[in-house]
Design a protein around this motif. Structure first.
Motif, PDB file in Angstrom:
ATOM      1  N   GLY A   1     -22.068 -20.765 -19.959  1.00 44.53           N
ATOM      2  CA  GLY A   1     -22.893 -19.598 -20.244  1.00 44.53           C
ATOM      3  C   GLY A   1     -24.010 -19.325 -19.263  1.00 44.53           C
ATOM      4  N   ALA A   2     -24.070 -20.075 -18.153  1.00 45.94           N
ATOM      5  CA  ALA A   2     -25.162 -19.864 -17.203  1.00 45.94           C
ATOM      6  C   ALA A   2     -25.131 -18.453 -16.637  1.00 45.94           C
ATOM      7  N   GLY A   3     -23.927 -17.928 -16.383  1.00 48.08           N
ATOM      8  CA  GLY A   3     -23.822 -16.586 -15.836  1.00 48.08           C
ATOM      9  C   GLY A   3     -24.317 -15.537 -16.801  1.00 48.08           C
ATOM     10  N   ARG A   4     -24.033 -15.715 -18.099  1.00 45.98           N
ATOM     11  CA  ARG A   4     -24.490 -14.729 -19.080  1.00 45.98           C
ATOM     12  C   ARG A   4     -26.015 -14.729 -19.158  1.00 45.98           C
ATOM     13  N   LYS A   5     -26.613 -15.920 -19.085  1.00 44.61           N
ATOM     14  CA  LYS A   5     -28.066 -16.009 -19.122  1.00 44.61           C
ATOM     15  C   LYS A   5     -28.697 -15.381 -17.882  1.00 44.61           C
ATOM     16  N   ALA A   6     -27.958 -15.465 -16.755  1.00 45.76           N
ATOM     17  CA  ALA A   6     -28.495 -14.946 -15.496  1.00 45.76           C
ATOM     18  C   ALA A   6     -28.061 -13.509 -15.228  1.00 45.76           C
ATOM     19  N   LEU A   7     -27.435 -12.867 -16.223  1.00 42.48           N
ATOM     20  CA  LEU A   7     -26.849 -11.551 -16.010  1.00 42.48           C
ATOM     21  C   LEU A   7     -27.840 -10.553 -15.441  1.00 42.48           C
ATOM     22  N   ASP A   8     -29.049 -10.494 -15.999  1.00 40.87           N
ATOM     23  CA  ASP A   8     -30.042  -9.537 -15.519  1.00 40.87           C
ATOM     24  C   ASP A   8     -30.398  -9.796 -14.054  1.00 40.87           C
ATOM     25  N   LYS A   9     -30.511 -11.071 -13.695  1.00 39.03           N
ATOM     26  CA  LYS A   9     -30.857 -11.402 -12.315  1.00 39.03           C
ATOM     27  C   LYS A   9     -29.715 -11.057 -11.360  1.00 39.03           C
ATOM     28  N   VAL A  10     -28.491 -11.329 -11.795  1.00 36.47           N
ATOM     29  CA  VAL A  10     -27.346 -10.981 -10.959  1.00 36.47           C
ATOM     30  C   VAL A  10     -27.253  -9.470 -10.809  1.00 36.47           C
ATOM     31  N   GLU A  11     -27.526  -8.735 -11.882  1.00 36.20           N
ATOM     32  CA  GLU A  11     -27.530  -7.272 -11.810  1.00 36.20           C
ATOM     33  C   GLU A  11     -28.547  -6.793 -10.776  1.00 36.20           C
ATOM     34  N   ASN A  12     -29.721  -7.391 -10.757  1.00 37.25           N
ATOM     35  CA  ASN A  12     -30.736  -7.020  -9.774  1.00 37.25           C
ATOM     36  C   ASN A  12     -30.262  -7.283  -8.353  1.00 37.25           C
ATOM     37  N   LEU A  13     -29.519  -8.374  -8.166  1.00 40.68           N
ATOM     38  CA  LEU A  13     -29.014  -8.691  -6.829  1.00 40.68           C
ATOM     39  C   LEU A  13     -27.957  -7.681  -6.392  1.00 40.68           C
TER      40      LEU A  13
ATOM     41  N   ARG B   1     -21.532 -21.319  -9.137  1.00 43.73           N
ATOM     42  CA  ARG B   1     -20.376 -20.443  -9.293  1.00 43.73           C
ATOM     43  C   ARG B   1     -20.774 -19.041  -9.750  1.00 43.73           C
ATOM     44  N   THR B   2     -21.938 -18.942 -10.387  1.00 44.18           N
ATOM     45  CA  THR B   2     -22.406 -17.634 -10.837  1.00 44.18           C
ATOM     46  C   THR B   2     -22.505 -16.666  -9.676  1.00 44.18           C
ATOM     47  N   ALA B   3     -22.892 -17.163  -8.497  1.00 41.45           N
ATOM     48  CA  ALA B   3     -23.087 -16.307  -7.332  1.00 41.45           C
ATOM     49  C   ALA B   3     -21.777 -15.744  -6.795  1.00 41.45           C
ATOM     50  N   LEU B   4     -20.655 -16.402  -7.112  1.00 46.14           N
ATOM     51  CA  LEU B   4     -19.385 -15.979  -6.536  1.00 46.14           C
ATOM     52  C   LEU B   4     -18.929 -14.621  -7.039  1.00 46.14           C
ATOM     53  N   VAL B   5     -19.488 -14.173  -8.157  1.00 49.11           N
ATOM     54  CA  VAL B   5     -19.126 -12.851  -8.657  1.00 49.11           C
ATOM     55  C   VAL B   5     -19.627 -11.757  -7.713  1.00 49.11           C
ATOM     56  N   LEU B   6     -20.578 -12.089  -6.841  1.00 51.07           N
ATOM     57  CA  LEU B   6     -21.083 -11.123  -5.875  1.00 51.07           C
ATOM     58  C   LEU B   6     -20.183 -10.984  -4.652  1.00 51.07           C
TER      59      LEU B   6
ATOM     60  N   VAL C   1     -17.000 -10.819 -18.548  1.00 50.58           N
ATOM     61  CA  VAL C   1     -17.506 -10.294 -17.282  1.00 50.58           C
ATOM     62  C   VAL C   1     -17.562  -8.762 -17.288  1.00 50.58           C
ATOM     63  N   LYS C   2     -17.096  -8.136 -18.357  1.00 58.32           N
ATOM     64  CA  LYS C   2     -17.057  -6.676 -18.395  1.00 58.32           C
ATOM     65  C   LYS C   2     -18.416  -6.052 -18.103  1.00 58.32           C
ATOM     66  N   ASP C   3     -19.500  -6.615 -18.644  1.00 56.08           N
ATOM     67  CA  ASP C   3     -20.823  -6.048 -18.392  1.00 56.08           C
ATOM     68  C   ASP C   3     -21.158  -6.032 -16.904  1.00 56.08           C
ATOM     69  N   LEU C   4     -20.734  -7.072 -16.192  1.00 59.17           N
ATOM     70  CA  LEU C   4     -20.979  -7.101 -14.747  1.00 59.17           C
ATOM     71  C   LEU C   4     -20.113  -6.079 -14.024  1.00 59.17           C
ATOM     72  N   TRP C   5     -18.880  -5.896 -14.479  1.00 61.50           N
ATOM     73  CA  TRP C   5     -18.043  -4.877 -13.855  1.00 61.50           C
ATOM     74  C   TRP C   5     -18.651  -3.489 -14.070  1.00 61.50           C
TER      75      TRP C   5
END
Length: 456
Positions: free
Chosen positions: A95-107, A133-138, A169-173
């Motif tokens: 769940g680390a990616g879900r917790k970091a979702l807002d930060k990844v969105e900003n990136l 691994r969270t960063a790999l979605v970028l 991952v739908k929210d990130l897409w």
């Protein structure tokens, strides 16, 4: 009728770059559509499978290729596809990616709106402090932007982008969709805008896959190519609470099939029944010796939220989601006794994923390879919709696969690893690909086939 509302072909020579390519699910789909592809894959075992299957492959770290070797990629590549590792987003992950979702969105917006440099993004990722691994979605977005500044491509963007992952991952897409519609930054202030289909979570059994599996899909085209659409379902979905509904034994569907044909001018094609396991195993004749119908599969996972309650599917139903633990699923007779071949075999699991029956699985952790792959039949529907191509007959996936001979494998390995008989300097180091339970904490987490896990 195909699963997509196709228009005139807008790319005369589509050529796919498949990031986190795994053992080749999307590449098999591309092959069936007569579209060439090049995959980048971290896991050595998955690369061994790809070489044996005759698939062009770079055995490499996706991030390292972007940083150091992007200019070596064929300049003709015009379709970008990928499914970044998903453990940190998956229900099954930490769940680390879900917790970091807002930060990844900003990136994501920093890359697109603020034209942040690679160095700036890398520094912010370090500060993120979550699972690497969270960063790999970028990476797909970073590849799409890198294409615009690569001298080898003369600033030419990818014409089509196709991304898939677990539903979490739908929210990130959706964030990706907004960013692509905003436009990617090119040289001299130029922006390249995309038209993006509504991001949806699709169910693979609705496309003829004999397996229940859900994937979040993003399909984008350069604005000049028009707005794409997600593939339209061709089969009914499966309801575990009403296990015959929508299937070949559904009395209502049988009655409808006996009705007169639709009147002239009617364009809507009725959905076909979902496909049970036994149909594809019969058709491919790839059951292990002694595997007789009927049979039951006992899931390795709990059911209804109870870890000790194992789900059961009969051969007259679609399979459970094929995961990296598929070889732990017990196969038994309907009286409860185990088959002689007590576990699901790799060829069987591959067939339930819709790989050709004789697909050449090689290398280590083949269960993980099979479970992490995109089902080729589902991939065919997605790519056909993205590229406005007609679908070939599904039966093509049941034909013998054209495996590579020794000379071809050596050539593919030389291209992918830098040496015809082993790994080269650009390949991930063996110690970095060891099992997570035995590797050091400093090891780079595995990607692709060795890390992605499908969500049930």
């Amino acid at each position: 009728m195909t699963s997509s509302d196709t228009v005139d072909r807008f790319l005369q020579n589509p050529y796919i770059l498949d990031l986190f390519a795994g053992p080749g699910g999307l590449d098999v789909a591309a092959h069936m559509l007569d579209v060439p592809s090049l995959g980048i894959e971290w896991d050595k075992g998955a690369c061994e499978t790809r070489y044996a299957a005759g698939l062009r492959t770079w055995h490499a770290d996706v991030s390292a290729v972007r940083r150091d070797r992007f200019h070596e990629l064929p300049k003709e590549l015009n379709v970008l596809a990928g499914g970044p590792p998903c453990q940190t987003y998956s229900v099954a992950g930490n769940g680390a990616g879900r917790k970091a979702l807002d930060k990844v969105e900003n990136l994501i917006y920093a890359l697109v709106r603020d034209r942040a440099s690679d160095e700036e993004i890398d520094n912010q990722l370090k500060e993120l402090g979550s699972d690497p691994r969270t960063a790999l979605v970028l990476e797909p977005l970073r590849y799409a932007i890198k294409a615009l500044s690569c001298p080898n491509r003369d600033g030419r963007p990818f014409d089509v982008i196709v991304l898939e992952q677990v539903p979490a991952v739908k929210d990130l897409w959706d964030v990706y969709k907004n960013a692509l519609e905003m436009g990617l930054p090119g040289k001299d202030g130029a922006r390249f805008q995309y038209k993006v289909a509504k991001v949806k979570t699709l169910r693979t059994e609705a496309y003829g896959v004999p397996q229940t599996r859900r994937r979040a899909i993003l399909i984008a085209r350069l604005e000049k190519h028009g707005t794409p659409a997600v593939p339209q379902p061709t089969h009914h979905t499966y309801n575990s609470h009403k296990p015959t509904q929508g299937g070949p034994e559904d009395e209502m569907l049988v009655a409808q099939a006996l009705q007169p044909e639709l009147p002239m001018g009617e364009t809507e094609t009725p959905l076909r029944p979902w496909v049970p396991m036994r149909d594809v195993l019969k058709a491919t004749k790839q059951r292990p010796k002694g595997r007789q119908l009927p049979f039951e599969i006992v899931s390795n996972y709990g059911s209804g939220g109870v870890s000790t309650e194992r789900g059961i599917r009969t051969d007259g139903q679609p399979s459970f989601t094929v995961t990296g633990k598929v070889s732990r699923n017990a196969v038994r007779h309907t009286n409860g006794t185990l088959h002689d071949e007590k576990r699901m075999t790799i060829p069987e699991a591959g067939i339930l994923q819709t790989f050709p029956p004789d697909y050449p699985w090689r290398g280590g952790d083949q269960s993980q390879q099979v479970g992490n792959a995109v089902p080729p039949l589902f991939g065919m529907h997605v790519l056909a919709a993205a590229l406005a191509l007609p679908l070939p007959p599904e039966e093509k996936l049941r034909e013998s696969w054209p495996k590579a001979g020794a000379e071809d494998r050596a050539s593919l390995r030389k291209e992918g690893c830098g040496a015809p008989d082993g790994c080269g300097p650009n390949c991930p180091k063996p110690e970095d690909q060891s099992s997570p339970s035995t590797s050091s904490k400093a090891s780079r987490p595995r990607t692709g086939a060795s890390a992605k896990r499908s969500e049930k």
